[in-house]
Design an enzyme around this catalytic site. Structure first.
Site, PDB file in Angstrom:
ATOM      1  N   CYS A 154       0.822  -1.214   0.000  1.00  0.00           N
ATOM      2  CA  CYS A 154       0.000   0.000   0.000  1.00  0.00           C
ATOM      3  C   CYS A 154       0.860   1.270   0.000  1.00  0.00           C
ATOM      4  O   CYS A 154       1.685   1.471   0.896  1.00  0.00           O
ATOM      5  CB  CYS A 154      -0.886  -0.029   1.234  1.00  0.00           C
TER       6      CYS A 154
ATOM      7  N   TYR B 125      -5.335   5.288  -9.054  1.00  0.00           N
ATOM      8  CA  TYR B 125      -6.517   4.517  -8.631  1.00  0.00           C
ATOM      9  C   TYR B 125      -7.748   4.959  -9.422  1.00  0.00           C
ATOM     10  O   TYR B 125      -8.622   4.148  -9.731  1.00  0.00           O
ATOM     11  CB  TYR B 125      -6.763   4.680  -7.120  1.00  0.00           C
TER      12      TYR B 125
HETATM   13  N1  LIG Z   1      -6.551   8.172   2.860  1.00  0.00           N
HETATM   14  C1  LIG Z   1      -6.037   6.946   3.399  1.00  0.00           C
HETATM   15  C2  LIG Z   1      -6.154   5.845   2.343  1.00  0.00           C
HETATM   16  C3  LIG Z   1      -5.720   4.505   2.842  1.00  0.00           C
HETATM   17  C4  LIG Z   1      -6.157   3.386   1.867  1.00  0.00           C
HETATM   18  O1  LIG Z   1      -7.081   3.564   1.048  1.00  0.00           O
HETATM   19  N2  LIG Z   1      -5.509   2.222   1.967  1.00  0.00           N
HETATM   20  C5  LIG Z   1      -5.875   1.115   1.120  1.00  0.00           C
HETATM   21  C6  LIG Z   1      -4.672   0.245   0.768  1.00  0.00           C
HETATM   22  S1  LIG Z   1      -3.570   1.001  -0.352  1.00  0.00           S
HETATM   23  C7  LIG Z   1      -6.796   0.170   1.868  1.00  0.00           C
HETATM   24  O2  LIG Z   1      -6.526  -0.182   2.989  1.00  0.00           O
HETATM   25  N3  LIG Z   1      -7.859  -0.281   1.209  1.00  0.00           N
HETATM   26  C8  LIG Z   1      -8.748  -1.246   1.767  1.00  0.00           C
HETATM   27  C9  LIG Z   1     -10.168  -0.923   1.414  1.00  0.00           C
HETATM   28  O3  LIG Z   1     -10.390   0.085   0.756  1.00  0.00           O
HETATM   29  O4  LIG Z   1     -11.046  -1.691   1.812  1.00  0.00           O
HETATM   30  C10 LIG Z   1      -4.598   7.168   3.819  1.00  0.00           C
HETATM   31  O5  LIG Z   1      -3.879   7.897   3.105  1.00  0.00           O
HETATM   32  O6  LIG Z   1      -4.181   6.639   4.850  1.00  0.00           O
END
Ligand SMILES: N[C@@H](CCC(=O)N[C@@H](CS)C(=O)NCC(=O)O)C(=O)O
Length: 313
Positions: free
Chosen positions: A53, A184
Site C-alpha cells: 500500500c 486509482y
Molecule cells: N486516505 C487513506 C487511504 C488509505 C487506503 O485507502 N488504503 C488502502 C490500501 S492502499 C486500503 O486499505 N484499502 C482497503 C479498502 O479500501 O477496503 C490514507 O492515506 O491513509
C-alpha cells in the site's frame, strides 16, 4: 466493508463512484493527533501496514528516516486482499494471524468503535495499551511522526519544516488528484471516459515532473521532505503494477530519465530501499480479483533500480 460493526459482502476495490463512473475514495475516520508524547510512548505505538500500500509505505519510510523504529512497532498484513479485506497470515513475512487476537484488519476498527461503518484501511496508527486506533490517515500520520513525536526522536531530518510548508502543501496537492490517487482513478474507473480523464491527468503531471527533476534534486526546497516520500511511493509502484493492472500505459517511469534518476537517488537512502517490497507490491495488486480474476502475477518488468533494494524482489 463494515456496516455498524459487521463485515458485509465480499471485499471489492471500488468504494464509491459518481454518476460519470469516477472512483471516489472515502475519507479517513480517525484523525486524532498526539498531544502527550510521553504518555503515547508509554502506552505504546504501533503501525499496522501493508507493504503493497502506497499510503502505508509513506508512514514506514518516515518512521525509518526519523529513527523511530524502536519507538513505533510495526505489524504487517498479507499482501493479498481477502474477501474480508486485509488479513494477517504467513505470506511473504507478514505478521501471523491471531497475534494479539487479530486475524483481519477490520477487527482493529471494531475494537476501536464497535459500530464502525466504513472501509477498514491501512495504515493505522494504534495505541497498544488502549487497543484503539489513534489515526488512520497517512498524511496525518506523517505529521504525527515528524512533528508530534519530535521530542522523542529529535531527528536532524525535518520532513515538514516551517519555511517550506506552503510549498510542500502545494506540491502535495498537485500530485494527489493526478498521481497518488490518479492511478486509482484510472484503475478503478467504471467508465471509459473516467479512465481517459484520469490517464490524461497522470501523464500531464508526469511530464511536468520530468521537467522539474531535470533541474531540481528534490520535490520542494532543494532538500528531502514529505513531498518526496509521497511522490516516491507512487513512482515505485508505477511500472510494476499501475502500468499493467491499472492500464496507465502511455509510458513507463523508466521512459522518463530525470524521474528514473530521482527514484534511484532516493533508493540509495536506506529508509527508502528497505521499505520498498516489490514482492508484496506485485502479489498484492495482482490479487485484486475484480481486475485480475486469474490471479496470475506477471514475471516482469525487471527494472534497473531493483539493484538498490535491500529485500530483493
Ligand atoms: N486516505 C487513506 C487511504 C488509505 C487506503 O485507502 N488504503 C488502502 C490500501 S492502499 C486500503 O486499505 N484499502 C482497503 C479498502 O479500501 O477496503 C490514507 O492515506 O491513509
Amino acid at each position: 466493508m463494515l456496516v455498524k460493526g459487521e463485515w458485509k459482502s465480499k471485499w471489492h476495490p471500488v468504494q464509491d463512484k459518481d454518476s460519470q463512473g469516477r472512483f471516489i475514495r472515502q475519507s479517513s475516520a480517525f484523525t486524532k493527533r498526539i498531544t502527550d508524547v510521553n504518555l503515547a510512548v508509554e502506552q505504546g505505538l504501533r503501525l499496522y501496514v501493508a507493504y503493497i500500500c502506497p499510503w502505508a509505505n509513506r508512514t514506514l519510510i518516515a518512521r525509518s528516516l526519523l529513527g523511530l523504529e524502536e519507538t513505533v512497532d510495526v505489524k504487517v498484513v498479507d499482501p493479498q486482499l481477502s474477501d474480508y479485506g486485509w488479513q494477517f497470515g504467513s505470506s511473504l513475512g507478514a505478521t501471523p494471524s491471531g497475534v494479539e487476537g487479530v486475524e483481519y484488519a477490520h477487527q482493529l476498527y471494531t475494537m476501536t468503535e464497535p459500530e464502525y461503518t466504513g472501509r477498514a484501511t491501512v495504515p493505522v496508527l494504534w495505541n497498544i495499551n488502549k487497543n484503539k486506533i489513534i489515526n488512520n490517515e497517512s498524511s496525518h500520520i506523517l505529521r504525527i511522526l515528524n512533528d508530534d513525536l519530535r521530542p522523542i526522536h529529535d531527528s536532524a531530518i525535518n520532513l515538514y519544516p516551517t519555511e517550506l510548508q506552503l510549498e510542500i502543501d502545494a506540491f502535495n496537492q498537485s500530485i494527489y488528484d493526478s498521481l497518488n490517487n490518479g492511478v486509482y482513478r484510472a484503475g478503478f474507473a467504471s467508465s471509459q471516459s473516467a479512465y481517459n480523464e484520469a490517464v490524461i491527468a497522470i501523464f500531464k503531471r508526469l511530464d511536468e515532473l520530468e521537467a522539474h527533476f531535470e533541474v531540481n534534486g528534490y520535490a520542494v526546497g532543494g532538500k528531502l521532505t514529505e513531498s518526496d516520500i509521497r511522490l516516491f511511493v507512487t513512482l515505485t509502484r508505477f511500472d510494476i503494477a499501475y502500468y499493467g493492472l491499472f492500464k496507465t500505459n502511455l509510458k513507463l517511469i523508466a521512459d522518463y530519465p530525470a524521474l528514473s534518476h530521482y527514484l534511484k537517488r532516493l533508493l540509495q537512502i536506506d529508509a527508502f530501499a528497505k521499505n520498498t517490497r516489490v514482492d508484496h507490491i506485485k502479489a498484492g495488486y495482482y490479487s485484486i480479483k475484480a481486475l485480475n480474476p486469474s490471479n496470475i502475477i506477471p514475471q516482469g518488468p525487471k527494472l534497473d533500480w531493483f539493484e538498490y533494494l535491500t529485500h530483493g524482489v
